[in-house]
Each structure stands twice: as C-alpha cells, then as structure tokens.
Design an enzyme around this catalytic site. Structure first.
Site, short mmCIF file in Angstrom:
data_model
loop_
_atom_site.label_atom_id
_atom_site.label_comp_id
_atom_site.label_asym_id
_atom_site.label_seq_id
_atom_site.Cartn_x
_atom_site.Cartn_y
_atom_site.Cartn_z
N LYS A 204 27.46 -19.87 -0.28
CA LYS A 204 27.46 -19.53 -1.67
C LYS A 204 26.33 -19.38 -2.92
CE LYS A 204 29.05 -25.03 -1.65
NZ LYS A 204 28.84 -26.32 -1.73
N CYS B 42 38.40 19.00 18.41
CA CYS B 42 38.57 17.35 19.55
C CYS B 42 38.82 17.75 21.26
CB CYS B 42 39.42 16.50 18.64
SG CYS B 42 39.79 14.68 19.87
N CYS C 188 42.27 16.13 22.30
CA CYS C 188 43.48 16.71 22.23
C CYS C 188 43.70 17.45 23.27
CB CYS C 188 43.47 17.32 20.67
SG CYS C 188 43.13 16.41 19.31
N ASN D 106 35.44 10.03 32.94
CA ASN D 106 34.04 10.00 32.04
C ASN D 106 33.66 11.61 32.46
OD1 ASN D 106 31.99 10.10 29.41
ND2 ASN D 106 32.83 7.84 29.67
N HIS E 53 45.34 13.51 17.39
CA HIS E 53 44.35 12.86 16.53
C HIS E 53 44.50 12.11 15.25
CE1 HIS E 53 40.16 14.48 16.69
NE2 HIS E 53 39.74 14.31 14.74
N ASN F 91 35.63 0.83 21.85
CA ASN F 91 34.82 1.09 20.74
C ASN F 91 34.92 1.56 19.34
OD1 ASN F 91 32.90 -0.66 22.16
ND2 ASN F 91 31.89 1.30 23.06
N SER G 146 31.93 8.03 19.78
CA SER G 146 31.57 9.55 19.27
C SER G 146 32.42 10.18 18.80
CB SER G 146 30.76 9.70 20.33
OG SER G 146 31.35 10.25 21.66
N HIS H 120 39.01 10.40 17.98
CA HIS H 120 40.40 10.94 18.56
C HIS H 120 41.20 9.15 19.48
CE1 HIS H 120 44.33 12.99 20.43
NE2 HIS H 120 43.62 11.95 21.45
N HIS I 291 40.88 6.20 21.26
CA HIS I 291 40.64 6.01 23.02
C HIS I 291 40.25 4.84 23.10
CE1 HIS I 291 36.88 8.12 21.55
NE2 HIS I 291 36.40 7.26 22.46
N GLN J 275 38.39 2.84 27.18
CA GLN J 275 37.31 2.93 28.50
C GLN J 275 38.08 2.16 29.17
OE1 GLN J 275 33.50 5.06 27.98
NE2 GLN J 275 33.54 4.67 25.74
N GLU K 72 31.88 -16.49 32.74
CA GLU K 72 33.24 -17.25 31.94
C GLU K 72 34.19 -17.87 33.10
OE1 GLU K 72 35.66 -14.38 29.58
OE2 GLU K 72 35.51 -14.75 27.75
#
Length: 349
Positions: free
Chosen positions: A29, A51, A54, A76, A114, A154, A162, A165, A167, A169, A183
């Site tokens: 509020k 890129c 690509c 990577n 892309h 991400n 970064s 495109h 993607h 990981q 968990e």
C-alpha cells in the site's frame, strides 16, 4: 483484531528446505516512486554470425558448431567444474577446510534460431529439449564420479546470461549441492513420518484451495509456492510421484513441454518483455541409491517486481536475516493466472 494472511506481517515455512520467509503484504500500500516504464524490445536475427552458439559458427575455444537443426549440446569451453582435477584436500583444524571437486559442465542449445526463446518455440521443439535433458541426465549420471546432475537455465542479461541465444546448462558433479541436500532431507523426513510424498500431498492441497494455482494439465501443476521468495516465483510439479526425468511416460513428456511453453508465455505477457529468470530441475541424485522420497519439480526464480526494468534485490535484512517479500504468493498467482494465454507478440497486429 483477527490475523489476516493478506494484511499482516507473518513468516511462512518452506517444507522442502526447513527455511522461513518474512511476508509483509501491508507494504504493497506504500507509494511507489521507482521505475515503471517498459524496456525497449530487442530485435534479434534468426542467425547471428557473431554468436558462438549459432549453427556453423566458431566458439571462443576454436571449435566449430555443426549445422544443427534442433538441439545441440557441447562441453562448456569455460566450465566451472572439470574432470581432470587431482584429488586433494586442505584441513587446518575445524575452521579451514577444502576438498577438490570433479565434474562436467555442458551447454545445451534449445534451438538453432538465435531469435527464439522457450515461449516462442513449438511444443514439439520443446519435447526435443526434454529428450536431450533425459539423455544427458542418464549419461552424465552413469559416470562413477558423478553423483548429482543439475539442469538449469539463466535467461536474460539481468540474470547474468552472457548470450541471448536460447540455451541452458548442465553441471554434473561428485558432491550433491546444498539445496538438493536440504530438499532430500525434508522429503525423506516427510516420507518416513507419513508414508507419502511431500510434494504429492502438497499438490493435492493446493488443487483443493486453488488460490496459488497458475496452470494445470493432466500430468503437471504450475503454482506459486506458499513459501515463494521471488515476486513471481513458480514451481512445475508432476502430479505423479516420480523421482527423475527418466521416469516420464510419453504423455507426461508432452504435457511437461506444454507446461513449459504456457508458463513462459505468461511470464513474457506479464510486463510484455522477454521475461528473465533462473530456472532449474530438482530430481534424485545419481549415486545409485533409491531415493523413494524424491518428487520431480522445476523451480522458476524470476527477479522482475513491478515492470520490465524494476527487479527485486536481496539486500539488507534479507542478506542478514531471512528472505522477505511484499506481494503475497496468492496475489502473484492471481496475476499470472489471469494473463492471456497467447504470447503478446503474436496478439499484436
């Protein structure tokens, strides 16, 4: 005066981790003098010659991408974890401890285009992404030194991505990270106490109350968790008690792809922008144990708060005490639930 969950400050419990969050709904509020404007929409080409993700382009490490037509995965070039780490440790009493960690990091391109993101891809294309997640989870998890496989994405510069495109990981490592450890413990405690899956019972209760449900199909539910920290945080949870992505039926795989597309469309429609987030799958470790307690789910942690440019920060009390939020899980679920199901770019003339 009677306590009102939607008016008065309170703490909410996260049964998956045992942690608490402070909720302060009355603060919604207060007057807001921050930014509210929309960000300018970035227009990207279908193929960017600069890129490194690509098809046909060279990556930073010198490798050339194939002319892939669907998904593409590679190790990577700047991995946070490596296989060839020598075993070793450091111990100086009880206070200074370190131990070497082995692992494998991979990058998964969701599409050769892309200019696309998950909400703009066809369901059949997202199914291919899921199938690659299954393949990598199985193959990486079969390594004797890999005990946990973390699949995540991400999205957006705001989340430190970064490259635009589409993607994600995969980080696979020898130690189970702390969040899955928490968990695992709390799901295990619940199973031992009640003989049932924690998240299966939670989904049933949420479906009865309906207040925090965003999307539902035959096999999955998307909801804003009662204990959500981020303003528009969600979870995709399988209705069936399954431990990992390899246990999907063909129908569940299709339903999961539909849910991923529908949820990310809602996110984009909320502020009519390519919605940033960090998202990832939590599923059973790959150390060979049974893990009857594990229930498959997919977390989405988006930072945006009031517009395409205003995000929530974890500062002050949140870094020193508990996480805190003003907008309640119920109100954010309602906002997401009531958004159009067609992507805003498709609905514009």
């Amino acid at each position: 005066m009677d306590f009102d969950l939607h008016e008065h400050p309170h703490r909410r419990y996260n049964p998956l981790t045992g942690e608490y969050i402070l909720v302060s709904p009355h603060r919604m509020k207060r007057p807001w003098q921050g930014q509210v404007e929309k960000s300018e929409e970035e227009i990207r080409p279908q193929h960017d010659p600069d890129c490194y993700l690509c098809p046909g382009n060279s990556r930073v490490g010198g490798e050339q991408n194939p002319q892939y037509k669907n998904t593409f995965v590679f190790t990577n070039d700047f991995a946070a974890l490596k296989e060839d780490v020598p075993s070793g440790s450091l111990e100086k009493g009880d206070l200074l401890r370190a131990k070497s960690e082995k692992g494998i990091c991979k990058v998964i391109c969701f599409s050769p285009r892309h200019d696309l993101t998950l909400p703009q891809m066809e369901v059949s294309e997202i199914v291919k992404v899921i199938e690659l997640w299954q393949k990598e989870y199985q193959e990486l998890g079969s390594h004797p030194e890999i005990n946990y496989v973390q699949i995540f994405e991400n999205k957006g510069q705001m989340m430190g991505c970064s490259n635009p495109h589409p993607h994600g990981q995969i980080w696979a490592q020898s130690t189970v990270p702390m969040e899955p450890v928490l968990e695992c413990k709390h799901q295990g405690d619940y199973l031992q106490k009640y003989g049932r899956s924690l998240l299966e019972d939670y989904v049933k209760q949420e479906l009865e109350e309906k207040e925090r449900i965003v999307l539902e199909n035959e096999h999955f539910v998307t909801l804003v968790p009662f204990w959500a920290v981020w303003p528009f945080e969600t979870m995709i949870i399988s209705k069936r008690h399954i431990a990992n992505i390899l246990q999907f039926t063909k129908e569940e795989k299709q339903a999961y792809a539909q849910m991923l597309k529908q949820l990310t469309i809602l996110y984009d429609n909320l502020f009519e922008t390519s919605f940033p987030y960090s998202a990832g799958i939590h599923q059973s470790p790959t150390d060979g144990l049974e893990y009857k307690e594990w229930h498959f789910h997919h977390h989405f942690y988006p930072p945006l708060l009031r517009s395409a440019t205003v995000k929530k920060f974890m500062v002050g009390y949140e870094m020193l005490g508990d996480p805190q939020r003003d907008i309640t899980a119920e109100s954010s679920a309602e906002r997401l639930r009531n958004l159009p199901r067609v992507h805003y770019k498709e609905s514009k003339p």
